[in-house]
Each structure stands twice: as structure tokens, then as C-alpha cells.
Motif scaffolding. Structure first.
Motif, PDB file in Angstrom:
ATOM      1  N   LYS A 182      -6.333  35.321  25.043  1.00  0.00           N
ATOM      2  CA  LYS A 182      -6.197  36.773  24.918  1.00  0.00           C
ATOM      3  C   LYS A 182      -4.872  37.238  25.519  1.00  0.00           C
ATOM      4  CE  LYS A 182      -8.447  41.147  26.121  1.00  0.00           C
ATOM      5  NZ  LYS A 182      -7.205  41.821  26.281  1.00  0.00           N
ATOM      6  N   THR A 183      -4.543  36.739  26.703  1.00  0.00           N
ATOM      7  CA  THR A 183      -3.278  37.102  27.348  1.00  0.00           C
ATOM      8  C   THR A 183      -2.094  36.654  26.490  1.00  0.00           C
ATOM      9  OG1 THR A 183      -4.290  36.867  29.517  1.00  0.00           O
ATOM     10  CG2 THR A 183      -1.898  36.856  29.448  1.00  0.00           C
ATOM     11  N   PHE A 184      -2.187  35.428  25.979  1.00  0.00           N
ATOM     12  CA  PHE A 184      -1.122  34.905  25.130  1.00  0.00           C
ATOM     13  C   PHE A 184      -0.936  35.754  23.876  1.00  0.00           C
ATOM     14  CE2 PHE A 184       0.175  32.184  21.578  1.00  0.00           C
ATOM     15  CZ  PHE A 184       1.392  31.726  22.043  1.00  0.00           C
ATOM     16  N   ASN A 185      -2.015  36.117  23.199  1.00  0.00           N
ATOM     17  CA  ASN A 185      -1.928  36.926  21.984  1.00  0.00           C
ATOM     18  C   ASN A 185      -1.385  38.326  22.272  1.00  0.00           C
ATOM     19  OD1 ASN A 185      -2.795  34.931  20.237  1.00  0.00           O
ATOM     20  ND2 ASN A 185      -4.947  35.461  20.485  1.00  0.00           N
ATOM     21  N   ASP A 186      -1.808  38.914  23.397  1.00  0.00           N
ATOM     22  CA  ASP A 186      -1.293  40.238  23.766  1.00  0.00           C
ATOM     23  C   ASP A 186       0.214  40.191  23.996  1.00  0.00           C
ATOM     24  OD1 ASP A 186      -3.836  41.259  23.582  1.00  0.00           O
ATOM     25  OD2 ASP A 186      -4.205  41.292  25.761  1.00  0.00           O
ATOM     26  N   GLU A 187       0.664  39.186  24.732  1.00  0.00           N
ATOM     27  CA  GLU A 187       2.107  39.059  24.997  1.00  0.00           C
ATOM     28  C   GLU A 187       2.879  38.763  23.724  1.00  0.00           C
ATOM     29  OE1 GLU A 187       2.816  36.254  28.118  1.00  0.00           O
ATOM     30  OE2 GLU A 187       1.675  37.416  29.586  1.00  0.00           O
ATOM     31  N   ARG A 188       2.292  37.947  22.852  1.00  0.00           N
ATOM     32  CA  ARG A 188       2.941  37.621  21.582  1.00  0.00           C
ATOM     33  C   ARG A 188       3.118  38.868  20.729  1.00  0.00           C
ATOM     34  NH1 ARG A 188       0.698  35.747  16.518  1.00  0.00           N
ATOM     35  NH2 ARG A 188      -1.284  36.060  17.574  1.00  0.00           N
ATOM     36  N   LEU A 189       2.094  39.693  20.649  1.00  0.00           N
ATOM     37  CA  LEU A 189       2.193  40.931  19.871  1.00  0.00           C
ATOM     38  C   LEU A 189       3.217  41.884  20.479  1.00  0.00           C
ATOM     39  CD1 LEU A 189      -1.576  41.598  19.041  1.00  0.00           C
ATOM     40  CD2 LEU A 189       0.226  40.824  17.482  1.00  0.00           C
ATOM     41  N   ASP A 190       3.241  41.961  21.787  1.00  0.00           N
ATOM     42  CA  ASP A 190       4.214  42.817  22.469  1.00  0.00           C
ATOM     43  C   ASP A 190       5.637  42.344  22.175  1.00  0.00           C
ATOM     44  OD1 ASP A 190       5.100  44.884  24.244  1.00  0.00           O
ATOM     45  OD2 ASP A 190       5.394  43.325  25.778  1.00  0.00           O
ATOM     46  N   LEU A 191       5.840  41.037  22.251  1.00  0.00           N
ATOM     47  CA  LEU A 191       7.177  40.492  21.990  1.00  0.00           C
ATOM     48  C   LEU A 191       7.574  40.646  20.525  1.00  0.00           C
ATOM     49  CD1 LEU A 191       7.120  37.286  24.219  1.00  0.00           C
ATOM     50  CD2 LEU A 191       8.347  39.417  24.625  1.00  0.00           C
ATOM     51  N   GLN A 192       6.625  40.523  19.618  1.00  0.00           N
ATOM     52  CA  GLN A 192       6.929  40.735  18.204  1.00  0.00           C
ATOM     53  C   GLN A 192       7.367  42.177  17.960  1.00  0.00           C
ATOM     54  OE1 GLN A 192       3.376  39.452  16.175  1.00  0.00           O
ATOM     55  NE2 GLN A 192       4.144  37.352  15.921  1.00  0.00           N
ATOM     56  N   GLY A 193       6.724  43.118  18.641  1.00  0.00           N
ATOM     57  CA  GLY A 193       7.132  44.520  18.531  1.00  0.00           C
ATOM     58  C   GLY A 193       8.535  44.737  19.069  1.00  0.00           C
ATOM     59  N   GLN A 194       8.845  44.099  20.183  1.00  0.00           N
ATOM     60  CA  GLN A 194      10.186  44.227  20.749  1.00  0.00           C
ATOM     61  C   GLN A 194      11.226  43.613  19.826  1.00  0.00           C
ATOM     62  OE1 GLN A 194      10.162  42.477  24.653  1.00  0.00           O
ATOM     63  NE2 GLN A 194       9.022  44.166  25.575  1.00  0.00           N
ATOM     64  N   ILE A 195      10.904  42.472  19.236  1.00  0.00           N
ATOM     65  CA  ILE A 195      11.833  41.822  18.302  1.00  0.00           C
ATOM     66  C   ILE A 195      12.090  42.716  17.098  1.00  0.00           C
ATOM     67  CG2 ILE A 195      12.060  39.908  16.661  1.00  0.00           C
ATOM     68  CD1 ILE A 195      10.682  38.129  18.789  1.00  0.00           C
ATOM     69  N   ALA A 196      11.048  43.319  16.568  1.00  0.00           N
ATOM     70  CA  ALA A 196      11.211  44.219  15.420  1.00  0.00           C
ATOM     71  C   ALA A 196      12.084  45.415  15.793  1.00  0.00           C
ATOM     72  CB  ALA A 196       9.846  44.687  14.925  1.00  0.00           C
ATOM     73  N   ALA A 197      11.886  45.962  16.983  1.00  0.00           N
ATOM     74  CA  ALA A 197      12.710  47.099  17.424  1.00  0.00           C
ATOM     75  C   ALA A 197      14.167  46.677  17.582  1.00  0.00           C
ATOM     76  CB  ALA A 197      12.168  47.653  18.744  1.00  0.00           C
ATOM     77  N   TYR A 198      14.396  45.499  18.136  1.00  0.00           N
ATOM     78  CA  TYR A 198      15.777  45.015  18.305  1.00  0.00           C
ATOM     79  C   TYR A 198      16.438  44.752  16.957  1.00  0.00           C
ATOM     80  CZ  TYR A 198      14.944  44.440  23.316  1.00  0.00           C
ATOM     81  OH  TYR A 198      14.670  44.649  24.639  1.00  0.00           O
ATOM     82  N   LYS A 199      15.678  44.217  16.006  1.00  0.00           N
ATOM     83  CA  LYS A 199      16.226  43.976  14.667  1.00  0.00           C
ATOM     84  C   LYS A 199      16.623  45.288  13.999  1.00  0.00           C
ATOM     85  CE  LYS A 199      14.087  39.569  13.489  1.00  0.00           C
ATOM     86  NZ  LYS A 199      13.160  38.866  12.590  1.00  0.00           N
ATOM     87  N   ALA A 200      15.775  46.311  14.127  1.00  0.00           N
ATOM     88  CA  ALA A 200      16.089  47.614  13.539  1.00  0.00           C
ATOM     89  C   ALA A 200      17.334  48.211  14.199  1.00  0.00           C
ATOM     90  CB  ALA A 200      14.901  48.563  13.696  1.00  0.00           C
ATOM     91  N   GLU A 201      17.430  48.079  15.513  1.00  0.00           N
ATOM     92  CA  GLU A 201      18.598  48.594  16.235  1.00  0.00           C
ATOM     93  C   GLU A 201      19.860  47.840  15.820  1.00  0.00           C
ATOM     94  OE1 GLU A 201      20.150  49.089  20.849  1.00  0.00           O
ATOM     95  OE2 GLU A 201      18.057  48.599  20.465  1.00  0.00           O
ATOM     96  N   LEU A 202      19.742  46.527  15.627  1.00  0.00           N
ATOM     97  CA  LEU A 202      20.878  45.721  15.197  1.00  0.00           C
ATOM     98  C   LEU A 202      21.345  46.128  13.803  1.00  0.00           C
ATOM     99  CD1 LEU A 202      22.806  43.319  15.599  1.00  0.00           C
ATOM    100  CD2 LEU A 202      21.006  41.848  14.667  1.00  0.00           C
ATOM    101  N   GLU A 203      20.422  46.338  12.895  1.00  0.00           N
ATOM    102  CA  GLU A 203      20.774  46.759  11.537  1.00  0.00           C
ATOM    103  C   GLU A 203      21.475  48.115  11.546  1.00  0.00           C
ATOM    104  OE1 GLU A 203      17.364  46.630   8.987  1.00  0.00           O
ATOM    105  OE2 GLU A 203      17.042  44.494   9.333  1.00  0.00           O
ATOM    106  N   ALA A 204      20.973  49.044  12.344  1.00  0.00           N
ATOM    107  CA  ALA A 204      21.597  50.361  12.433  1.00  0.00           C
ATOM    108  C   ALA A 204      23.006  50.250  13.006  1.00  0.00           C
ATOM    109  CB  ALA A 204      20.743  51.287  13.298  1.00  0.00           C
ATOM    110  N   THR A 205      23.180  49.410  14.007  1.00  0.00           N
ATOM    111  CA  THR A 205      24.495  49.225  14.615  1.00  0.00           C
ATOM    112  C   THR A 205      25.451  48.565  13.631  1.00  0.00           C
ATOM    113  OG1 THR A 205      23.453  49.016  16.781  1.00  0.00           O
ATOM    114  CG2 THR A 205      25.703  48.215  16.583  1.00  0.00           C
ATOM    115  N   GLN A 206      24.961  47.610  12.864  1.00  0.00           N
ATOM    116  CA  GLN A 206      25.811  46.953  11.867  1.00  0.00           C
ATOM    117  C   GLN A 206      26.252  47.939  10.790  1.00  0.00           C
ATOM    118  OE1 GLN A 206      23.287  43.661  10.722  1.00  0.00           O
ATOM    119  NE2 GLN A 206      24.364  42.235  12.077  1.00  0.00           N
ATOM    120  N   LYS A 207      25.343  48.810  10.347  1.00  0.00           N
ATOM    121  CA  LYS A 207      25.706  49.821   9.352  1.00  0.00           C
ATOM    122  C   LYS A 207      26.742  50.784   9.917  1.00  0.00           C
ATOM    123  CE  LYS A 207      21.374  49.778   6.767  1.00  0.00           C
ATOM    124  NZ  LYS A 207      20.165  50.526   6.399  1.00  0.00           N
ATOM    125  N   GLN A 208      26.552  51.175  11.156  1.00  0.00           N
ATOM    126  CA  GLN A 208      27.496  52.083  11.811  1.00  0.00           C
ATOM    127  C   GLN A 208      28.871  51.421  11.944  1.00  0.00           C
ATOM    128  OE1 GLN A 208      26.292  53.195  15.752  1.00  0.00           O
ATOM    129  NE2 GLN A 208      27.662  54.949  15.833  1.00  0.00           N
TER     130      GLN A 208
END
Length: 103
Positions: free
Chosen positions: A20-46
């Protein structure tokens, strides 16, 4: 309740908590990765937009500089040859009109 049953049950509880702890952390990290990817794409477009704007400004400055340089050369030639200024002026006017028509 035998010793083996208790041991097996403890292992299952520990494993379930760990999973349960592992899955919770994995989901949290996946959310952070998605946010970083979106931020990277926006920065690249800019960045691409800023680079395109810079290239356009450089091109416009180069064209303006070349027009000014040509005008200066024509003016210098007219000063050396009195009387030919009108013909050089006409050439410059024609070149300016052609450049305006191209744009």
C-alpha cells in the motif's frame, strides 16, 4: 493458532502495508512526473517562440542595416560625382519600391 499461522499472518500484514505504501508513493511520483513533463513542454514552447522572435528581429535589423548601408554608399557616390545624384536617387527609389512590393 499455530506458530506458522501467526508468522504467515504477520508476513501478510507487513507485505500489505508495504504494498500500500509503495503504491501510494508510486502514484504520487507519477503525478509529479506528469506535472514536470507538462512544465517542460510549456517551457520548450516558450523557448521556441522566443528563438523565433529573436531570429525575426535579427533578420529585420540586418535588412535595415543593409538598406542604410546602400543609402550611404549612394550618397557617397553622389558626393563624388556631382550631377549623377538624380539617377542614383532614382535607382534607390526603384529598389525601395521593389522591396516594398516583395513584402
Amino acid at each position: 493458532w499455530t506458530r506458522e499461522n501467526v508468522r504467515t499472518r504477520i508476513q501478510e500484514v507487513i507485505y500489505d502495508k508495504f504494498e500500500k505504501t509503495f503504491n501510494d508513493e508510486r502514484l504520487d511520483l507519477q503525478g509529479q512526473i506528469a506535472a514536470y513533463k507538462a512544465e517542460l513542454e510549456a517551457t520548450q514552447k516558450q523557448l521556441a517562440s522566443a528563438m523565433a522572435a529573436r531570429e525575426k528581429i535579427e533578420k529585420d535589423m540586418k535588412q535595415s542595416f543593409m538598406r542604410g548601408l546602400c543609402s550611404l554608399n549612394i550618397e557617397a557616390m553622389s558626393m563624388m560625382k556631382k550631377g549623377s545624384f538624380t539617377s542614383l536617387s532614382q535607382i534607390m527609389d526603384n529598389a525601395t519600391e521593389e522591396a516594398a512590393a516583395d513584402q
